[in-house]
Design an enzyme around this catalytic site. Structure first.
Site, short mmCIF file in Angstrom:
data_model
loop_
_atom_site.label_atom_id
_atom_site.label_comp_id
_atom_site.label_asym_id
_atom_site.label_seq_id
_atom_site.Cartn_x
_atom_site.Cartn_y
_atom_site.Cartn_z
N GLY A 214 -5.79 -15.76 -11.00
CA GLY A 214 -4.44 -15.51 -10.55
C GLY A 214 -4.38 -16.13 -9.19
O GLY A 214 -4.85 -17.22 -9.06
N SER A 215 -3.59 -15.58 -8.32
CA SER A 215 -3.09 -16.18 -7.18
C SER A 215 -4.36 -16.60 -5.96
O SER A 215 -4.17 -17.33 -5.27
CB SER A 215 -2.10 -15.34 -6.53
#
Length: 483
Positions: A214-215
């Site tokens: 993810g981020s």
């Protein structure tokens, strides 16, 4: 000698020669193979004929040995807080062999290591039983406790490192298991139950499981942008239009909510986790440059701690998938250890130290027979780039999505992540947080936390809410232990 007798003599001589060749072949060529053969019970019986040496954390043994009263196996392995320490120790079983440190350092723990020859000789002369040596780890007991308790009944993992040396300070995985329950000769039922458990309690999620990051991966993408000269000033505007369409497609890459992502600076983009900014950076740099930067952080190859961590993968891919991989999605897959390494490299001014969790091997007489020396694994970025990333990661914690990672009086840098997965993103997202803490003595700890499963409602799953408080507690435990 008549002809028939001569033939018999020659034949008998050939038989004797064949017997000698076969005997030497077994003793010298096949010796190790036969010794390690799973059907050779004598090796296992010898292994448990005396207490094993111990695995040590903060000067205290987290393992032990207990008399069984049996005929073949005199002792069996025991574990203190076995569920908490299983991702570190592994197990040693009279029936199911061993894994992790118990397996890799078995010769030291049983006393069979060649470096313990002098000890064995002295014990033989003095009439004492053979003793095993000890494995002294780098783990921090308070940090491990904070990680394990923080995970609680959630499915997930924590990895924590000392960025300055590469020492592994915590390695937690849940759900877990107690290795004591499978240590004995009569523990097949417990073993079978663990093997059948769909939650895989024996899986070391910190080292052996990969997830979409993810981020949190945007830290690597930002490093790639700075190292390749795509951007130099973390506070200058980027070329990031809204809407932004994935290359070679008509698909718009969305941001999460109404956040200020149009032409956002790297600082603002990391603070608010702008998909469009980092997706476009990955597309602008191209797949090859992204792979090269990821590889500098340790991607695409296994890491031995000495327990082997599976490789984290930044893949060769087409243009739209490469853009998605740049925001931690698509085929981008990481271990928690790998993301702790990313945070550690940033905290250590661009130097990535080799992770390790065995500090010393010690003979029964307390002499150190091996002492691990910290070693630099790579230089993913310059010190200048690392300091820029520190600045914007600290903004994430002070003013952005990582506020729950704040520690009073301590500078913390971090990055949250909420990773989609499953067919059409049908599965509950993974909640991530990576971080480091800085004191006046440098950066003593970097942490990665992933929550794979919890009872939290899907729309409330976020790295800043679920994972950041766990990372905070781990960092505080390390900082307090250094005081």
């Amino acid at each position: 000698m008549n002809k028939p007798v001569r033939r018999i003599a020659i034949f008998c001589g050939l038989l004797v020669l064949a017997l000698m060749i076969r005997d030497n072949w077994i003793q010298f060529v096949q010796a190790d193979e036969l010794k390690t053969n799973k059907h050779n019970r004598r090796v296992t019986i010898a292994r448990y004929s005396q207490p094993r040496g111990n695995i040590i954390v903060d000067g205290q043994a987290i393992t032990g040995s207990q008399e069984t009263g049996g005929i073949d196996f005199k002792y069996k392995r025991t574990y203190k807080n076995g569920e908490m320490w299983a991702p570190v120790t592994g197990y040693s079983s009279q029936v199911f062999d061993a894994n992790q440190i118990e397996k890799l350092e078995d010769k030291v723990l049983t006393g069979d290591d060649d470096r313990l020859f002098f000890n064995r000789t002295v014990d033989m002369i003095t009439g004492k039983g053979k003793k095993g040596g000890d494995v002294i780890t780098t783990l921090n007991a308070k940090a491990q406790e904070a990680a394990f308790k923080g995970l609680g009944d959630k499915k997930g993992a924590v990895a924590a490192l000392d960025p300055r040396t590469g020492k592994i300070l915590a390695l937690a995985s849940t759900p877990s298991y107690d290795p004591s329950t499978i240590a004995g000769a009569q523990d097949s039922k417990a073993w079978n139950a663990l093997q059948a458990d769909k939650n895989q309690p024996m899986l070391n999620r910190a080292l052996k499981q990969t997830y979409p990051p993810g981020s949190t991966f945007k830290v690597v993408t930002a490093a790639a942008a700075l190292e390749n000269g795509l951007y130099k000033d973390v506070d200058a505007k980027t070329d990031s239009p809204l809407p932004w369409i994935l290359p070679d497609t008509r698909v718009e890459l969305k941001n999460e909510g109404n956040i200020p992502c149009k032409d956002a600076s790297l600082r603002v983009a990391l603070q608010w986790s702008c998909n469009t900014v980092f997706g476009k950076i990955s597309a602008d740099l191209g797949n090859q440059k992204m792979i090269e930067e990821a590889n500098k952080f340790g991607f695409n190859k296994p890491v031995d701690t000495p327990v082997r961590a599976v490789p984290s993968i930044f893949p060769k891919d087409n243009r739209p998938q490469n853009a998605m991989a740049g925001i931690g999605q698509a085929s981008n897959r990481v271990t928690p250890l790998q993301m702790a390494m990313v945070a550690a490299a940033v905290a250590n001014n661009g130097k990535l130290m080799e992770p390790y969790m065995v500090d010393k091997l010690r003979a029964p007489n307390l002499n150190v027979i091996e002492h691990h020396q910290p070693k630099q694994l790579n230089q993913p970025m310059s010190a200048e780039t690392a300091q820029k990333l520190q600045s914007i990661m600290e903004t994430v914690v002070e003013q952005g999505t990582g506020k729950k990672g704040q520690i009073s009086g301590v500078k913390v840098g971090g990055k949250t992540g909420t990773a989609q997965h499953g067919v059409d993103n049908s599965g509950n997202p993974y909640a991530w947080f990576i971080s480091y803490a800085k004191t006046d003595k440098g950066s003593p700890v970097a942490v990665a936390v992933v929550i794979e499963g919890s009872d939290t409602v899907r729309d409330d799953i976020a790295g800043g809410d679920l994972a950041a408080p766990i990372a905070k507690n781990v960092m505080e435990a390390v900082i307090n232990s250094e005081k």
